[in-house]
Scaffold this active site. Structure first.
Site, PDB file in Angstrom:
ATOM      1  N   LYS A 168       0.289  -1.048  -0.117  1.00 53.21           N
ATOM      2  CA  LYS A 168       0.179  -0.139   0.042  1.00 53.21           C
ATOM      3  C   LYS A 168       0.587   1.736   0.110  1.00 53.21           C
ATOM      4  O   LYS A 168       0.589   2.475  -0.556  1.00 53.21           O
ATOM      5  CB  LYS A 168      -1.116   0.455   1.272  1.00 53.21           C
ATOM      6  N   ARG A 178      -8.240   6.235  -1.159  1.00 49.50           N
ATOM      7  CA  ARG A 178      -9.358   6.156  -0.015  1.00 49.50           C
ATOM      8  C   ARG A 178     -10.674   6.637  -0.548  1.00 49.50           C
ATOM      9  O   ARG A 178     -10.686   7.358  -1.755  1.00 49.50           O
ATOM     10  CB  ARG A 178      -9.246   6.671   0.803  1.00 49.50           C
ATOM     11  N   HIS A 222      -3.483   5.366   6.067  1.00 54.19           N
ATOM     12  CA  HIS A 222      -2.404   4.765   5.338  1.00 54.19           C
ATOM     13  C   HIS A 222      -3.331   4.623   3.357  1.00 54.19           C
ATOM     14  O   HIS A 222      -4.752   4.998   4.377  1.00 54.19           O
ATOM     15  CB  HIS A 222      -1.613   3.825   5.663  1.00 54.19           C
ATOM     16  N   GLY A 274      -4.923  -4.375   5.247  1.00 55.61           N
ATOM     17  CA  GLY A 274      -4.625  -5.088   6.293  1.00 55.61           C
ATOM     18  C   GLY A 274      -5.492  -5.613   6.639  1.00 55.61           C
ATOM     19  O   GLY A 274      -5.209  -6.879   7.040  1.00 55.61           O
ATOM     20  N   HIS A 275      -7.333  -5.441   6.956  1.00 60.48           N
ATOM     21  CA  HIS A 275      -7.892  -6.428   7.681  1.00 60.48           C
ATOM     22  C   HIS A 275      -7.871  -7.958   6.676  1.00 60.48           C
ATOM     23  O   HIS A 275      -8.512  -8.344   7.082  1.00 60.48           O
ATOM     24  CB  HIS A 275      -9.121  -5.177   8.062  1.00 60.48           C
ATOM     25  N   ARG A 298     -15.509  -3.253   6.486  1.00 64.87           N
ATOM     26  CA  ARG A 298     -14.833  -2.008   6.182  1.00 64.87           C
ATOM     27  C   ARG A 298     -14.791  -1.471   4.789  1.00 64.87           C
ATOM     28  O   ARG A 298     -15.170  -0.308   4.941  1.00 64.87           O
ATOM     29  CB  ARG A 298     -12.876  -2.745   5.717  1.00 64.87           C
ATOM     30  N   HIS A 338     -12.452   0.792   2.914  1.00 65.61           N
ATOM     31  CA  HIS A 338     -12.700   0.236   1.495  1.00 65.61           C
ATOM     32  C   HIS A 338     -12.628   0.255   0.314  1.00 65.61           C
ATOM     33  O   HIS A 338     -14.206   0.455   0.253  1.00 65.61           O
ATOM     34  CB  HIS A 338     -11.590  -1.562   2.103  1.00 65.61           C
TER      35      HIS A 338
END
Length: 693
Positions: free
Chosen positions: A422, A430, A525, A531-532, A603, A609
């Site tokens: 990322k 985003r 970020h 990440g999840h 998310r 996301h």
């Protein structure tokens, strides 16, 4: 007389030499693994100097939410600080919105209580080396969809649709309904939104209207490249060509699209260690006796309650321009949330968004491991413990402590690997930022988007009109005085709560900002990868490898999951209790895959996301986990075998024997053999064949 084996063999210097050899075997396995090429989608090179498709959050932005052209060096300097070997650049050179003396319009609790600035989260984690599992530099992801492609237009439409359905129970969404948990109806029903999405070019609109991120590299039959086609097909139920309310937002695996929307691992509990009279639930929670339907997970002699604290129904954030702009400038607004007074079982997308707002990243998978252990789910039949004779039982190895440690161990390695993707490569903007750009298009300000103007205009044109109207109506209601008064984030009105030179009426009629579940919006970020989702892929893969996924015998019939007296549980529409249901047999593997999808796409439900962030990151995490498993296999002193299905539906067999290199065999969904190299590189542009230095 000393016994012949009173001390272990080998020991001393022989043991030290053997330990060194095992580490060398693992290092060789890691080094010889196919090394992935990572390529960005090249938007950064095409759309400077304001980079409207990239992650610029925390830098200084102008009144339109675009990088401040008075400081064109800020974004290149941030990128240099991320990728340079000079670790001092962040502190010595990077200029944040705070450094540029940007003032915030909003405050927490009162306009005058101005927020601090948020720092970027672990932006140099991609430089960290790991001593187990694939190095972060050896794995990769496909290029992210570009703005202007039909895929990204569909992804934006999906997060808009999820925002509209945020307070509709999952049990209602899968039936196509739109009734909200707090009363009233969403602006569009789930069936109406599914029809709107299905009619977009990426799904079932005219193929001739499809625009690929790589127009020169597509399949003429689909109008899509390999990665776009994979992600499109993964959204649909096997054998179906339509996107419907009962399948949208559910993930990419067969298990994720089977049975109820939510995984049983997010709802069901275990039976108490204290015998419970049948039909005598233990909630409210001071009794020692409880059953699976009560929703308590045993954690030693304590319990984990599956009921969750949830955000206030009906209350979204960042639907007004000043709040949105402050967030782009890095305003630290976390903690300004509002909550329901009563905990409940996860029932709506907002509830799931709350869960993934506050969860410890491996939390759901630790809970799943506890539930599987309590249910007596057998460990992989290819493990040496428990042994056939029963004389060796599992505990420190191949038992509860082993899996409970391993499922957390993989999480940190996944997180570092995805940070490299990322921050160091993709730097994708985003959803909240891209929605701000689409608002500029809607308001007739597309010319401010520079080299990306045409791409954003194309994305705007593909958004269904009824969806755009629904979002504008939703935002208008959110910005009414009664709703504004309920929020902890308070914004001043001097100069108007809209872009410069745009009237209040025009903004209200053209507001396509993405309604967010969190007052601070997305994390600090970039969006791709997630990440999840990466942690989900890694942790669920570890669970699938550790527990037996198939019924006894030599068949590959998936093992049925049994956590209660019926086939599965669903929450009531108010989330107050679980209801026992029958009619669909769920499997351990399917519900683990569903758990990964629920957490990762949760998310998306928050607005932070896109679907491709989930899809590709999940598979990145899977590869991190498989790499760890393969490197550990030779160290156990026994032959080890794990068999499970990948997220793509392959049947993977990981095998290891003492002191020898491990192997992996792959049988694809179509029953044909797949090479290790093909599997490792399936979701990346190719293999990095540069010689080691």
């Amino acid at each position: 007389m000393k016994l012949p084996f009173s001390e272990p063999v080998p020991s001393g210097a022989r043991r030290a030499s053997a330990a060194q050899r095992f580490r060398q075997v693992a290092a060789t396995v890691a080094h010889e693994r196919p090394r992935a090429i990572t390529k960005s989608n090249a938007e950064e090179a095409d759309h400077g100097p304001i980079y409207p498709t990239n992650f610029t959050k925390g830098l200084s932005h102008d009144g339109f939410g675009l990088l401040d052209t008075a400081h064109p060096e800020d974004y290149p300097c941030l990128v240099a600080a991320i990728n340079s070997e000079d670790r001092a650049l962040f502190d010595d050179k990077v200029q944040s919105a705070r450094d540029r003396s940007v003032s915030y319009a909003c405050g927490v609790g009162a306009v005058t209580n101005k927020p601090a600035w948020r720092g970027w989260e672990s932006p140099r984690a991609g430089h960290v080396y790991e001593l187990e599992g694939p190095d972060a530099g050896s794995v990769g992801m496909a290029p992210a969809p570009r703005v202007g492609s039909s895929e990204l237009s569909a992804e934006i439409a999906e997060v808009y649709a999820l925002a509209i359905l945020r307070d509709v129970p999952f049990t209602e969404i899968v039936q196509g309904n739109g009734g909200k948990i707090d009363g009233g109806n969403a602006e569009r029903t789930a069936a109406q939104l599914a029809a709107s999405l299905d009619g977009m070019p990426y799904f079932n609109g005219p193929i001739a209207n499809r625009v690929s991120s790589t127009p020169g590299c597509i399949d003429p039959a689909t109008g899509l490249n390999q990665f776009e086609a994979n992600r499109r097909n993964a959204r649909l139920r096997d054998g179906s060509t339509s996107l419907t309310a009962d399948v949208m937002f559910r993930g990419s695996t067969v298990g994720a699209k089977t049975g109820p929307f939510l995984s049983q691992f997010l709802l069901a509990g275990a039976n108490s260690v204290v015998p419970t009279p049948s039909g005598a639930p233990g909630f409210p929670a001071k009794k020692s006796q409880f059953e699976a339907e009560d929703g308590f997970i045993r954690y030693g002699s304590q319990i984990i309650d599956q009921r969750a604290i949830v955000h206030k129904a009906g209350l979204d954030h960042m639907t007004d321009w000043r709040h949105w702009l402050d967030v782009q400038n890095g305003a630290k607004l976390g903690g300004a949330d509002s909550f329901e007074d009563t905990r409940r079982f996860i029932t709506t997308p907002r509830d799931l968004a709350t869960y993934v707002h506050y969860d410890q990243l491996y939390q759901a998978y630790l809970n799943a491991a506890l539930l599987l252990l309590d249910a007596g789910t057998p460990h992989s039949r290819g493990f040496p413990e428990p042994s056939i004779s029963g004389r060796r039982d599992a505990f420190a190895t191949f038992g509860g402590p082993h899996i409970l440690s391993l499922v957390t161990e993989v999480a940190t390695r996944c997180l570092k690997a995805v940070r490299r993707q990322k921050f160091n490569y993709h730097r994708r903007g985003r959803p909240e930022a891209l929605a701000g750009r689409l608002t500029l298009v809607e308001l007739g300000e597309a010319g401010r988007l520079g080299a990306a103007q045409a791409a954003f205009e194309a994305a705007h044109a593909e958004l269904p009109l009824d969806l755009r109207n629904a979002i504008k109506a939703h935002n208008l209601a959110q910005n009414a005085a009664a709703m504004v008064s309920k929020r902890e984030v308070k914004c001043g009105v001097a100069g108007g709560n809209h872009p410069p030179g745009v009237s209040a009426a025009a903004f209200s009629g053209g507001n396509l900002l993405l309604p967010m579940a969190f007052p601070e919006g997305s994390p600090m970020h970039p969006s791709y990868g997630a990440g999840h989702a990466t942690v989900a892929g890694g942790c669920v893969t570890i669970l699938k490898a550790f527990f037996e996924m198939f019924e006894s015998g030599n068949s590959f019939k998936e093992r049925v999951l049994k956590l209660g007296t019926g086939d599965y549980y669903e929450p009531t529409t108010d989330g107050s209790k679980l209801v026992n249901k029958n009619g669909v047999q769920l499997t351990v593997q399917g519900e683990l895959d569903k758990l990964a999808a629920n957490i990762a796409i949760g998310r998306d439900m928050a607005g932070v996301h896109f679907y491709s962030d989930y899809y590709d990151s999940l598979r990145l995490g899977e590869r991190i986990a498989v790499g760890i498993l393969m490197e550990q296999c030779p160290a156990y002193g026994d032959s080890i075998e794990s068999v499970f299905n990948s997220f793509d539906g392959d049947r993977l067999t990981v095998y290891g024997e003492t002191s020898s290199a491990p192997t992996m065999s792959i049988i694809g969904r179509d029953g044909t053999a797949v090479t290790e190299e093909a599997w490792w590189l399936r979701h990346v542009p190719g293999r990095d064949n540069t010689a080691s230095i």
